[in-house]
Each structure stands twice: as C-alpha cells, then as structure tokens.
Motif scaffolding. Structure first.
Motif, PDB file in Angstrom:
ATOM      1  N   GLU A   1       7.654 -70.491  16.455  1.00 14.69           N
ATOM      2  CA  GLU A   1       8.345 -69.250  16.079  1.00 14.69           C
ATOM      3  C   GLU A   1       7.579 -68.025  16.555  1.00 14.69           C
ATOM      4  N   ASN A   2       6.249 -68.074  16.523  1.00 11.66           N
ATOM      5  CA  ASN A   2       5.444 -66.976  17.071  1.00 11.66           C
ATOM      6  C   ASN A   2       5.904 -66.626  18.481  1.00 11.66           C
ATOM      7  N   ILE A   3       6.034 -67.661  19.296  1.00 13.53           N
ATOM      8  CA  ILE A   3       6.384 -67.446  20.701  1.00 13.53           C
ATOM      9  C   ILE A   3       7.863 -67.106  20.854  1.00 13.53           C
ATOM     10  N   MET A   4       8.713 -67.804  20.115  1.00 11.82           N
ATOM     11  CA  MET A   4      10.155 -67.557  20.220  1.00 11.82           C
ATOM     12  C   MET A   4      10.510 -66.119  19.834  1.00 11.82           C
ATOM     13  N   TYR A   5      10.011 -65.675  18.683  1.00 10.51           N
ATOM     14  CA  TYR A   5      10.347 -64.333  18.206  1.00 10.51           C
ATOM     15  C   TYR A   5       9.682 -63.255  19.053  1.00 10.51           C
ATOM     16  N   SER A   6       8.490 -63.555  19.559  1.00 11.95           N
ATOM     17  CA  SER A   6       7.831 -62.603  20.460  1.00 11.95           C
ATOM     18  C   SER A   6       8.600 -62.482  21.767  1.00 11.95           C
ATOM     19  N   LYS A   7       9.181 -63.603  22.202  1.00 14.75           N
ATOM     20  CA  LYS A   7       9.990 -63.572  23.432  1.00 14.75           C
ATOM     21  C   LYS A   7      11.210 -62.667  23.257  1.00 14.75           C
ATOM     22  N   LYS A   8      11.800 -62.690  22.062  1.00 11.43           N
ATOM     23  CA  LYS A   8      12.944 -61.809  21.805  1.00 11.43           C
ATOM     24  C   LYS A   8      12.536 -60.345  21.933  1.00 11.43           C
ATOM     25  N   ILE A   9      11.330 -60.037  21.442  1.00 11.46           N
ATOM     26  CA  ILE A   9      10.822 -58.676  21.584  1.00 11.46           C
ATOM     27  C   ILE A   9      10.619 -58.336  23.055  1.00 11.46           C
ATOM     28  N   LEU A  10      10.050 -59.267  23.806  1.00  7.90           N
ATOM     29  CA  LEU A  10       9.841 -59.044  25.239  1.00  7.90           C
ATOM     30  C   LEU A  10      11.176 -58.835  25.957  1.00  7.90           C
ATOM     31  N   ASP A  11      12.171 -59.644  25.591  1.00 12.61           N
ATOM     32  CA  ASP A  11      13.487 -59.516  26.212  1.00 12.61           C
ATOM     33  C   ASP A  11      14.114 -58.155  25.904  1.00 12.61           C
ATOM     34  N   ASN A  12      13.940 -57.708  24.649  1.00 12.20           N
ATOM     35  CA  ASN A  12      14.470 -56.394  24.262  1.00 12.20           C
ATOM     36  C   ASN A  12      13.759 -55.256  24.994  1.00 12.20           C
ATOM     37  N   MET A  13      12.515 -55.494  25.352  1.00 11.17           N
ATOM     38  CA  MET A  13      11.743 -54.508  26.117  1.00 11.17           C
ATOM     39  C   MET A  13      12.057 -54.600  27.614  1.00 11.17           C
ATOM     40  N   ASN A  14      12.876 -55.617  27.975  1.00 10.65           N
ATOM     41  CA  ASN A  14      13.159 -55.905  29.378  1.00 10.65           C
ATOM     42  C   ASN A  14      11.865 -56.180  30.150  1.00 10.65           C
ATOM     43  N   HIS A  15      10.984 -56.914  29.472  1.00 15.71           N
ATOM     44  CA  HIS A  15       9.674 -57.222  30.049  1.00 15.71           C
ATOM     45  C   HIS A  15       9.811 -58.312  31.112  1.00 15.71           C
ATOM     46  N   LYS A  16       9.208 -58.084  32.269  1.00 10.30           N
ATOM     47  CA  LYS A  16       9.308 -59.038  33.372  1.00 10.30           C
ATOM     48  C   LYS A  16       7.953 -59.562  33.844  1.00 10.30           C
ATOM     49  N   GLY A  17       6.879 -58.978  33.351  1.00 10.27           N
ATOM     50  CA  GLY A  17       5.558 -59.326  33.869  1.00 10.27           C
ATOM     51  C   GLY A  17       4.898 -60.479  33.131  1.00 10.27           C
ATOM     52  N   LYS A  18       3.598 -60.584  33.351  1.00 11.14           N
ATOM     53  CA  LYS A  18       2.797 -61.643  32.753  1.00 11.14           C
ATOM     54  C   LYS A  18       2.306 -61.210  31.372  1.00 11.14           C
ATOM     55  N   VAL A  19       2.254 -62.170  30.453  1.00  7.01           N
ATOM     56  CA  VAL A  19       1.826 -61.914  29.080  1.00  7.01           C
ATOM     57  C   VAL A  19       0.483 -62.607  28.837  1.00  7.01           C
ATOM     58  N   LEU A  20      -0.351 -61.980  28.027  1.00  2.00           N
ATOM     59  CA  LEU A  20      -1.636 -62.566  27.662  1.00  2.00           C
ATOM     60  C   LEU A  20      -1.533 -63.135  26.251  1.00  2.00           C
ATOM     61  N   ILE A  21      -1.660 -64.453  26.132  1.00  2.00           N
ATOM     62  CA  ILE A  21      -1.645 -65.116  24.830  1.00  2.00           C
ATOM     63  C   ILE A  21      -3.069 -65.134  24.281  1.00  2.00           C
ATOM     64  N   VAL A  22      -3.264 -64.551  23.101  1.00  2.00           N
ATOM     65  CA  VAL A  22      -4.599 -64.519  22.490  1.00  2.00           C
ATOM     66  C   VAL A  22      -4.565 -65.308  21.189  1.00  2.00           C
ATOM     67  N   THR A  23      -5.437 -66.300  21.097  1.00  2.00           N
ATOM     68  CA  THR A  23      -5.528 -67.112  19.891  1.00  2.00           C
ATOM     69  C   THR A  23      -6.885 -67.815  19.878  1.00  2.00           C
ATOM     70  N   SER A  24      -7.063 -68.774  18.994  1.00  2.00           N
ATOM     71  CA  SER A  24      -8.326 -69.504  18.921  1.00  2.00           C
ATOM     72  C   SER A  24      -8.415 -70.529  20.044  1.00  2.00           C
ATOM     73  N   ASP A  25      -9.639 -70.941  20.368  1.00  2.00           N
ATOM     74  CA  ASP A  25      -9.857 -71.864  21.484  1.00  2.00           C
ATOM     75  C   ASP A  25      -9.060 -73.162  21.343  1.00  2.00           C
ATOM     76  N   TYR A  26      -9.094 -73.770  20.164  1.00  2.00           N
ATOM     77  CA  TYR A  26      -8.405 -75.043  19.936  1.00  2.00           C
ATOM     78  C   TYR A  26      -6.878 -74.897  19.956  1.00  2.00           C
ATOM     79  N   HIS A  27      -6.374 -73.690  19.784  1.00  2.00           N
ATOM     80  CA  HIS A  27      -4.947 -73.418  19.628  1.00  2.00           C
ATOM     81  C   HIS A  27      -4.293 -72.919  20.916  1.00  2.00           C
ATOM     82  N   LEU A  28      -5.120 -72.540  21.885  1.00  2.00           N
ATOM     83  CA  LEU A  28      -4.599 -71.865  23.074  1.00  2.00           C
ATOM     84  C   LEU A  28      -3.696 -72.760  23.915  1.00  2.00           C
ATOM     85  N   LEU A  29      -4.045 -74.022  24.050  1.00  2.00           N
ATOM     86  CA  LEU A  29      -3.229 -74.924  24.865  1.00  2.00           C
ATOM     87  C   LEU A  29      -1.797 -74.989  24.339  1.00  2.00           C
TER      88      LEU A  29
END
Length: 251
Positions: A176-204
């Motif tokens: 849901e973190n990614i899904m709902y964030s994607k909706k925000i990106l879509d509303n922003m008409n974002h087309k570029g690269k995104v930086l995912i920031v989280t803990s080392d074990y969670h990043l994959l």
C-alpha cells in the motif's frame, strides 16, 4: 554423536541464542518452528518407509520443505546482495522525488527504525533542496498519529521545507505504501525516477514492488545493527510472501 544429534544440538543452540537476543518474538518463533519442520524430515523418513501411502505423504512433505528452504535462502541472499549493491548518496542522481516508507511510531514520535530512514532522506535532501519527499504510512495500533504526520513533523524539525513534503497517510503495508504513493505520483504527472528510502533489510521488497507497479526507481537505505538486520531479514520471508499474494490479488 551421530549426524542427527549434531543437527539437533545446533538447532537448540540457535533457538536459545535467538530467544536470548530477540525474546519470544515473531522472528525467533518463526526460526524455531522452521528448523523443527525441517528436522522432521529425518524421523519421518524412517516412520514412512514401510508404507507406500505414507511414503507418498513423506515425499510431498519433503518437496515442500525443499521449496521452503530453497526460497528462504534465495530471498535472504537477494536481500544481502541488494544491500551491498545499493548506491551511496553521492552516486544517486536524476531524482526529483523521494518516497520514505513508514515504520512504527511510538505515540507521536518516530521510532529508531523510522528515524534512521528519515535521517537518510534528510542527507539526500540537504544536497538536493528542490526535491519532493513523499512520506508514506497510515495509523497503526498504539500510534496516536499517522506515520506520515510523524515523519513530516520530524523532517520539518530537522530543516526540511514543509512545502517539499507530501503526506500519504492511508497505507498499512509495504504494498500500500507504494500503491498509494504511485497515485500521488500519477496526480503530479510524475515521469522521472523515484528514490525509495527505507531500511537495508526492507529495500529489496520496496524496490521490487515499485518496479512491478511500473515506477522507475533507485534505492537508498539506512543501516541496521547486525542483530536488527538478522531479525528483520527473517521476518522478510513471510511478509514478502504475504505481499506477493496481495500483489497478485491487486493485479
């Protein structure tokens, strides 16, 4: 001492160490139960050897255990490789939006895990002041405010411009973190690269879900203690499996 006794002795030592380090927690219980299920293959072979029907059951059980162990080792190996191959801040470029994945909030304050994630995002922000930061996380049990709001408050108190922060305050899982964030990106008409920031074990897991949802991404991770990393890497197996099932339902 025969081979089985060596294995049993090793399992008892690992079980005792996990309880001493992590207490009666999800990861320690998952580890102990998993080792017990794997060990059961040995006595089952003897018990089922005299019946064709029981031998079939044994072979099915053995196959399930082999799949479980193989997939567990594969996932843990991929997590470890992903941590080691993650770029440092100076080598991440062409980014205009960060997504910080939420974690537990203690009342209204960010937890240590979440603080480390936010500190990593602040490091990047301090070198790229025009970047947008999506803070993603809803309100869980024993949390007085949403994770997104707690993250926003922490970022602002550490010098991040409030106008650069976007709250995503509904998510309760990584998917849901990614899904709902994607909706925000879509509303922003974002087309570029995104930086995912989280803990080392969670990043994959975070990056994998983002890629599956069509988000071009890089990763940046906070570094956990050795004990903390092991604890959460064990948890990543069942949580990743659950997220995979949720993702299959979503698509």
């Amino acid at each position: 001492m025969n081979k089985r006794k060596y294995i049993m002795f090793t399992m008892i030592i690992i079980s005792a160490l996990s309880i001493l380090e992590w207490g009666i927690s999800f990861s320690s219980i998952f580890l102990i139960v998993s080792m017990a299920l794997v060990y059961t293959v040995f006595p089952m072979k003897d018990l089922c050897s005299k019946s064709k029907y029981l031998k079939t059951i044994y072979n099915i059980y053995k196959a399930i255990i082999i799949i479980f162990v193989s997939s567990f080792i594969l996932l843990e190996g991929l997590i470890f490789l992903n941590i080691n191959e993650t770029k440092d801040i100076d080598k991440v470029d062409n980014i205009d939006t960060i997504i910080v994945l939420g974690a537990k909030v203690n009342g209204t304050e960010v937890s240590k895990t979440l603080k480390l994630r936010l500190d990593k995002a602040i490091e990047y922000y301090n070198k790229h002041k025009d970047i947008n930061i999506i803070v993603s996380g809803g309100q869980g049990n024993n949390e007085d405010i949403t994770e997104a709001l707690a993250m926003k408050n922490y970022l602002v108190s550490n010098g991040v411009n409030i106008n650069n922060i976007i709250e995503e305050n509904k998510a309760t899982t990584t998917l849901e973190n990614i899904m709902y964030s994607k909706k925000i990106l879509d509303n922003m008409n974002h087309k570029g690269k995104v930086l995912i920031v989280t803990s080392d074990y969670h990043l994959l897991r975070g990056r994998f879900i983002a890629s599956m949802l069509g988000i071009e991404n890089e990763g940046l991770c906070s570094i956990s203690s050795i004990s903390g990393r092991l604890y959460y890497m064990i948890r990543e197996y069942p949580t990743s499996t659950i997220d995979l099932v949720r993702f299959m339902k979503y698509i």
